[in-house]
Design an enzyme around this catalytic site. Structure first.
Site, PDB file in Angstrom:
ATOM      1  N   GLN A   1       0.226 -10.374  -5.574  1.00  0.00           N
ATOM      2  CA  GLN A   1      -0.245 -11.730  -5.742  1.00  0.00           C
ATOM      3  C   GLN A   1       0.757 -12.818  -6.481  1.00  0.00           C
ATOM      4  O   GLN A   1       0.554 -13.889  -6.318  1.00  0.00           O
ATOM      5  CB  GLN A   1      -1.635 -11.622  -6.018  1.00  0.00           C
TER       6      GLN A   1
ATOM      7  N   ASN B   1      -6.005 -10.191  -6.763  1.00  0.00           N
ATOM      8  CA  ASN B   1      -6.286 -10.930  -5.336  1.00  0.00           C
ATOM      9  C   ASN B   1      -7.464 -11.765  -5.308  1.00  0.00           C
ATOM     10  O   ASN B   1      -7.431 -12.549  -4.645  1.00  0.00           O
ATOM     11  CB  ASN B   1      -5.911  -9.941  -4.318  1.00  0.00           C
TER      12      ASN B   1
ATOM     13  N   THR C   1      14.159   4.540  10.431  1.00  0.00           N
ATOM     14  CA  THR C   1      14.727   3.612  10.508  1.00  0.00           C
ATOM     15  C   THR C   1      14.345   2.382  10.134  1.00  0.00           C
ATOM     16  O   THR C   1      13.243   2.073  10.446  1.00  0.00           O
ATOM     17  CB  THR C   1      15.246   3.461  12.026  1.00  0.00           C
TER      18      THR C   1
ATOM     19  N   HIS D   1       4.019 -10.031   3.078  1.00  0.00           N
ATOM     20  CA  HIS D   1       2.848 -11.085   3.994  1.00  0.00           C
ATOM     21  C   HIS D   1       2.284 -12.055   3.005  1.00  0.00           C
ATOM     22  O   HIS D   1       1.677 -12.898   3.352  1.00  0.00           O
ATOM     23  CB  HIS D   1       2.215 -10.209   4.960  1.00  0.00           C
TER      24      HIS D   1
ATOM     25  N   THR E   1       0.807  -1.088   0.076  1.00  0.00           N
ATOM     26  CA  THR E   1       0.167   0.168   0.018  1.00  0.00           C
ATOM     27  C   THR E   1       0.865   1.193   0.089  1.00  0.00           C
ATOM     28  O   THR E   1       0.629   2.097  -0.697  1.00  0.00           O
ATOM     29  CB  THR E   1      -0.867  -0.165   1.175  1.00  0.00           C
TER      30      THR E   1
ATOM     31  N   CYS F   1     -14.375  -6.953   2.375  1.00  0.00           N
ATOM     32  CA  CYS F   1     -13.585  -5.673   2.375  1.00  0.00           C
ATOM     33  C   CYS F   1     -12.599  -5.720   3.644  1.00  0.00           C
ATOM     34  O   CYS F   1     -12.623  -6.687   4.486  1.00  0.00           O
ATOM     35  CB  CYS F   1     -14.388  -4.366   2.175  1.00  0.00           C
TER      36      CYS F   1
ATOM     37  N   SER G   1       4.862  -7.209  -1.473  1.00  0.00           N
ATOM     38  CA  SER G   1       4.354  -7.242  -0.278  1.00  0.00           C
ATOM     39  C   SER G   1       5.060  -8.576   0.375  1.00  0.00           C
ATOM     40  O   SER G   1       5.070  -9.528  -0.321  1.00  0.00           O
ATOM     41  CB  SER G   1       2.900  -7.080  -0.260  1.00  0.00           C
TER      42      SER G   1
END
Ligand code: PLP
Length: 385
Positions: A178, A150, A238, A200, A73, A324, A198
């Site tokens: 994805q 996705n 950092t 995760h 994002t 959502c 991303s």
């Protein structure tokens, strides 16, 4: 006795891989700001640079082309803004595909009248004729198109998209969130000037992502976060060393799975069983090239919430195709863009396999689905949103 749970929602977030856990523990256990010159700082720097090389390798880029962010994002917000350019030209328009993730659709910084939305066909694939017409009318644009959706897993024809964007003096920014680690994302398979990632979805930690600027001629807009000048001035603050370390390890592990052999076998087996259990089930994007791990479908007359909740009670986690961020069922702009009828859309659910999925998971899913279908019997769209 606790029921064994089966997690089939890897497109929402993939469980953290054990190797990534180890990397987090190791990095969190060592002091050292990567900007410090002492031994601890140098060790932190080495951890970050090792991860950078691994993430770069996943998308066939050079390490110095990668900068880390707090996720995809932020990556989309950082790149899709006025001030980006290519070959010394500033690009003042944005062209997006209708089925992009909200991180792109809502995260960009362009005025509404400077944004064009290109439709998809019923299979979820971008309408290349409309893209060409849009770029002919408004050349010099950033074209933001995801590699894989996705919700449906549908893949976009990036080579054709990039050829059109280049011919119109634009550049392609590809949300590969994805696709990365699930299909090959080298320069040939995923031709794009800038790639957004991303951690995760790969089995790393949430809150970690990257921008990869593959094309030397691209200049990025002024940084979103200013301050200490980290990440070569592109992203101050950092570095989150443990999360970055996990990202690198997850990218490395996922790079060995890009043939999709495991997930394709499981997904195809599930879809074959689904066709037997519910012959009227509709698999969205079935006619298009899709990610090997994703199956988005609806069984006419059965609301998504009913199915998701009943499977959850049976120990199987899948998601509503139109869930959502709040977890509530909302409108799926993806299925709407594909022209799926509202009644069918309300039944859309998504099963997504991943690195720890097994054949036993498919058996549990199919058994649970069969018992839900038996129980529901008379089919009603009870809680249609
Ligand atoms: N793009 C796509 C296609 C996604 O599926 C997601 C996550 O749901 C994102 C972007 C946003 O990624 P992140 O959670 O890292 O901000």
């Amino acid at each position: 006795m606790a029921i064994r749970r089966v997690y089939l929602d890897h497109n929402a977030t993939s469980p953290v891989r054990p190797e990534a856990f180890d990397a987090v523990r190791a990095a969190a256990g060592q002091a050292g700001n990567p900007s410090s010159v002492h031994a601890e700082g140098r060790r932190g720097r080495a951890t970050v640079e090792t991860a950078r090389a691994r993430v770069a390798a996943l998308v066939q880029a050079r390490p110095d082309q990668v900068f880390f962010t707090s996720g995809a994002t932020e990556a989309a917000n950082a790149v899709l803004r006025p001030g980006a350019g290519v070959a010394g030209r500033s690009l003042d328009r944005l062209v997006v595909c209708a089925t992009e993730h909200p991180a792109v659709l809502l995260g960009h910084g362009f005025e509404r009248e400077r944004v064009d939305v290109v439709p998809v066909g019923p299979d979820g694939v971008i309408d290349l004729g409309r893209l060409a017409a849009t770029l002919a009318r408004a050349p010099g644009a950033i074209v933001a198109v995801q590699a894989a959706n996705n919700e449906t897993g549908v893949l976009q024809p990036l080579a054709a998209i990039r050829a059109l964007a280049r011919a119109a003096d634009g550049l392609v920014v590809c949300d590969a969130v994805q696709a990365a680690g699930r299909i090959p994302c080298d320069q040939t398979a995923l031709p794009a000037d800038v790639v957004l990632l991303s951690s995760h979805k790969l089995g790393g930690l949430p809150g970690s992502g990257a921008v990869v600027v593959r094309n030397q001629g691209v200049s990025l807009p002024p940084p979103l976060l200013r301050g200490g000048g980290q990440e070569r001035g592109q992203r101050a603050g950092t570095e989150n060393v443990p999360a970055i370390a996990a990202f690198g390890v997850a990218a490395d592990e996922a790079s060995r799975e890009v043939d999709g052999a495991l997930t394709r076998t499981l997904r195809d087996r599930f879809e074959a069983e689904l066709a037997g259990l519910a012959p009227d089930a509709v698999v969205f994007g079935a006619g298009a090239r899709r990610l090997p791990n994703t199956s988005a479908f609806a069984i006419p007359g059965i609301a998504a919430e009913t199915l998701v909740m009943a499977l959850d009670l049976a120990g199987v986690s899948i998601s509503s195709g139109s869930a959502c961020a709040s977890g509530k069922v909302g409108r799926s702009h993806v299925l709407e863009a594909m022209g799926v009828e509202p009644d069918l859309r309300r039944g859309a659910v998504r099963v997504s396999f991943g690195w720890n999925s097994t054949a036993q998971d498919v058996i549990m899913l199919v058994e649970a689905l069969a018992s839900v279908l038996d129980r529901i019997g008379t089919r009603t769209l009870s809680t249609a949103a």
